[in-house]
Design an enzyme around this catalytic site. Structure first.
Site, short mmCIF file in Angstrom:
data_model
loop_
_atom_site.label_atom_id
_atom_site.label_comp_id
_atom_site.label_asym_id
_atom_site.label_seq_id
_atom_site.Cartn_x
_atom_site.Cartn_y
_atom_site.Cartn_z
N GLU A 294 60.79 73.26 1.05
CA GLU A 294 60.76 71.85 1.45
C GLU A 294 59.72 71.76 2.56
O GLU A 294 59.96 72.18 3.69
CB GLU A 294 62.13 71.38 1.97
CG GLU A 294 62.12 69.91 2.34
CD GLU A 294 63.12 69.55 3.43
OE1 GLU A 294 63.15 68.36 3.82
OE2 GLU A 294 63.85 70.43 3.90
N CYS B 81 61.79 65.19 9.33
CA CYS B 81 61.09 65.55 8.09
C CYS B 81 60.62 64.31 7.33
O CYS B 81 59.56 64.31 6.73
CB CYS B 81 61.99 66.39 7.19
SG CYS B 81 62.59 67.92 7.94
#
Length: 341
Positions: free
Chosen positions: A208, A243
Site C-alpha cells: 500500500e 495516507c
C-alpha cells in the site's frame, strides 16, 4: 533472525496454525477487548510518538484497531474451500491454509491502525508474524504485543522488532524464511522490497504505497461553505500526515477564487497546538525532518511560480515541538513536485 526463527518454530509446532478456528477467534476477540480497555493509554503512547491530535488518535488508532481484530475474528471460521469444475474422473479440491511466516512493515503516521490491518488477517488464518514498526513510532505496537500475550496468543506467534528500515526492514525482506511481506509506505521503499523478494525466496509482497489524492469540487456543489470545511478537514487533520489526505485540490474555475478564500478562512481558524490538548484541531508534525520536508516543498513550489494563499510558516512554541500553519498553495502545475509527491 531470532524473531523469524521464533515465528517459524511457532508455526511449525501447530500451536496456533493448527488451532481450532473457535480457539483463534476467542483469542483475537479477547485482544480486541484489551485494546478497548487500554484505549486511552494506547492513544497517548501513539500521540507521544507521532503528534496526532488526541481526539483523532483515539478513534483512528485503538478504536480502529479493535474493530479490525474483531472483524477478522468473526470472519476466520467462514473461510471455506472449493470444489473445482472438472471431468467426472477428476476431483479438484481447493483447500485454504495459512501461508507460514508473514513479515509486516508499517509507517509512523497511524502505526496501531495500520499494524492491525496487517496483523489481524494474518493471525486470524493461523500465520505467525514478525512486525517491524517505524523506528520513530513503535510504542503502541510494542504494547500491542504485550496485550496479545495477555489475550492468550501463544509465544512466538507475534514478534515485534524495532530498528531502521535500511537494517531491520531489509533483513526481514531478504529473509529466506519469511513467506509473505506486507508494507505500507513510500513507492521508493515498495520498489526496493520487491527487489528484495526477488533476490531471496520470491516471497509474496503486498504493498500500500503513497499517493497524491485528488479532492474535486465542481461549481454545482450545493453548499460551498460545507465543501470548504470538509476539504480543510480532509488535508489538515493529523497535520496532513494521512495516507488518503486530500492533498491535491481541483476546483472548477468559476468558483475557484471564492472557494480558496473560504478555505483559507477555515484553515486560519483551525487550532494548531499540543496534540494532547483536546482543544487542538491540528497536532504536531511528526519530526523535525518531516517539518523541514514540508517547508522545502513549499519553497520549491513558490520558486516555480505558485502562490501562497494561506499559512506557510513554522509555528514556534515555548514547549518546543514541530508545528506548522495549515497551508494553501494555488497555481500549482500538474508537473510540479508539489502536485505529485
Amino acid at each position: 533472525e531470532r524473531a523469524v526463527a521464533a515465528a517459524r518454530a511457532a508455526f511449525e509446532s501447530g500451536v496456533w496454525s493448527r488451532a481450532a478456528p473457535a480457539e483463534r477467534k476467542k483469542v483475537l476477540m479477547r485482544l480486541a477487548e484489551l485494546i478497548e480497555r487500554d484505549a486511552l493509554a494506547l492513544a497517548v503512547l501513539g500521540v507521544r510518538d507521532n503528534g496526532t491530535e488526541i481526539g483523532m488518535a483515539l478513534k483512528a488508532e485503538p478504536g480502529s484497531a479493535a474493530g479490525t481484530f474483531r472483524y477478522y475474528a468473526e470472519a476466520l471460521d467462514k473461510i471455506y474451500g472449493e470444489i473445482a469444475p472438472t471431468p467426472e474422473t477428476v476431483l479438484g479440491l481447493i483447500h485454504r491454509e495459512p501461508v507460514g511466516v508473514v513479515g509486516a512493515i508499517v509507517p509512523w503516521n497511524f502505526p496501531l491502525m495500520i499494524g492491525a490491518w496487517k496483523l489481524a488477517p494474518a493471525l486470524a488464518m493461523g500465520n505467525s508474524v514478525v512486525l517491524k514498526p517505524a523506528e520513530s513510532a513503535s510504542l503502541t505496537l510494542l504494547r500491542l504485543a504485550e496485550l496479545a500475550a495477555e489475550a492468550g496468543l501463544p509465544e512466538g506467534v507475534l514478534n515485534v522488532v524495532t530498528g531502521p528500515g535500511a537494517v531491520t526492514g531489509a533483513a526481514l525482506a531478504l529473509s529466506m524464511d519469511v513467506d509473505v511481506l506486507v508494507f505500507t509506505g513510500s513507492g521508493t521503499t515498495g520498489r526496493r522490497l520487491l527487489e528484495y523478494a526477488a533476490q531471496s525466496n520470491l516471497k509474496r509482497v503486498y504493498l500500500e504505497l503513497g499517493g497524491k489524492s485528488p479532492n474535486i469540487v465542481f461549481a454545482d456543489a450545493p453548499d460551498l461553505d460545507h465543501a470548504t470545511r470538509v476539504s480543510a478537514a480532509g488535508i489538515f487533520r493529523n497535520a496532513g500526515q494521512v495516507c488518503v489526505a486530500g492533498s491535491r485540490l481541483l476546483v472548477e474555475r468559476s468558483i475557484h477564487d471564492a472557494f480558496v478564500e473560504r478555505m483559507a478562512e477555515h484553515a486560519a481558524a483551525m487550532t494548531v497546538g499540543d496534540p494532547l490538548d483536546l482543544g487542538s484541531q491540528i497536532g504536531a508534525v511528526h519530526s523535525e525532518a518531516q517539518l523541514n520536508a514540508h517547508l522545502d516543498f513549499l519553497r520549491e513550489a513558490l520558486d516555480e511560480g505558485a502562490e501562497l494563499a494561506g499559512g506557510g510558516r513554522r509555528i514556534l512554541r515555548e514547549t518546543g515541538g514541530w508545528y506548522m500553519e495549515p497551508t494553501i498553495v494555488t497555481g500549482v502545475r500538474p508537473d510540479q513536485r508539489l502536485a505529485q509527491d
